[in-house]
Design a protein around this motif. Structure first.
Motif: not given
Length: 325
Positions: A237-257
């Motif tokens: 959908i977004h044309n990220y160009g993800v390949t089979e060797d990397d799913s680009l694991a990353h964080f969704d984050l929520g902060f409270k300070f």
């Protein structure tokens, strides 16, 4: 002091319990009482919610998160209207780093792949984020996501990272945690807790058997983190160009300070200042915070960004945590 008691929706979430009621942050218009949240789980059905409408005798409907926020979303019943957490809640970062600032406004900060940026810098707290990304040949910038956090307080260092993975499997834990360079091992059970023996009030709790944790330092911060991949559908959908060797694991984050000073800075931190003036085009579909060079740090724990505030009166947090005995 910047009033940083912003309640992040994710703070009450357990992935094991796929739908929970949520509370809006202080100072924001409350959402209707009949709203719920969907979070990802081991089974796809946990990403759906049935909405009934008995009052109006209307047929029910089934809601699921849309492509903008496939891993977590708010659902209003009846009607099955869905919204992303980032649409409402200060202190949240989702996807291609889209933050909701302390002032309640959404903005993007793209940064640059394979670099570290200070997102919060205050007298006694400094948080850096490591960005990973992909370059689209048709664009002048990288697609970026937050892959790791380096948190400094007093004389301590807390690391949280999402390990690189090729094919994503949510039953495999991709979290990497360390405190003062020592690995942290937490049983793969919802509710399992690691507590520091050195810093009273510092704990990490699993919110899911894999890939979800809550980091807390009493009186200082409360951070919710979920490791998520870029799916093939997202990439298409977004044309990220993800390949089979990397799913680009990353964080969704929520902060409270808690107890931030009014001199706090950083990509996200500055939005909690009482004198912060949002100069972004908030009516834009994609308001972007620029000035990336002043937030760059030399590594995940460095405090050498040009807006750094960390370093003065380190004893502040030590005294706060000591009272937890």
């Amino acid at each position: 002091m910047a009033g940083a008691s912003v309640l992040v929706l994710a703070a009450l979430v357990s992935v094991c319990a796929s739908i929970v009621a949520a509370q809006p942050p202080a100072g924001q218009r409350p959402l209707p009482s009949n709203y719920h949240m969907i979070t990802p789980g081991k089974f796809r059905r946990s990403q759906q919610l049935a909405c009934d409408d008995p009052r109006n005798n209307q047929p029910g409907c089934t809601a699921k998160c849309d492509n903008r926020c496939p891993n977590q979303c708010i659902v209003l019943c009846p009607g099955c209207k869905t919204f992303c957490m980032c649409d409402f809640y200060p202190g949240v970062s989702c996807g291609d780093p889209r933050f909701t600032g302390g002032d309640g406004n959404n903005f993007y900060f793209h940064g640059k792949k394979d670099q570290d940026f200070c997102i919060v810098s205050d007298t006694n707290l400094h948080i850096n984020a490591h960005f990973i990304g992909k370059r689209n040949a048709d664009m002048s910038r990288d697609f970026t996501w937050i892959q790791a956090l380096g948190i400094r307080f007093a004389d301590h260092r807390l690391y949280m990272g999402a390990q690189k993975t090729a094919r994503w499997n949510n039953e495999v834990d991709r979290l990497e945690l360390a405190f003062d360079d020592a690995p942290i091992d937490i049983p793969a059970e919802v509710g399992a807790v690691w507590e520091s023996v050195v810093v009273p009030g510092l704990s990490i709790t699993r919110t899911a058997t894999t890939n979800g944790v809550r980091l807390q330092l009493k009186g200082v911060f409360d951070i919710m983190a979920n490791v998520v991949p870029i799916s093939e559908e997202d990439s298409r959908i977004h044309n990220y160009g993800v390949t089979e060797d990397d799913s680009l694991a990353h964080f969704d984050l929520g902060f409270k300070f808690y107890d931030l000073t009014d001199d706090v800075h950083g990509v996200l931190g500055q939005t909690y200042r009482t004198d912060y003036v949002n100069q972004l085009s908030v009516s834009s579909k994609m308001p972007v915070m620029g000035g990336a060079p002043k937030y760059v740090v030399s590594d995940i724990f460095a405090t050498d960004c040009s807006v750094a505030r960390f370093g003065a009166h380190h004893a502040g947090i030590s005294m706060v945590t000591a009272r937890a005995y």
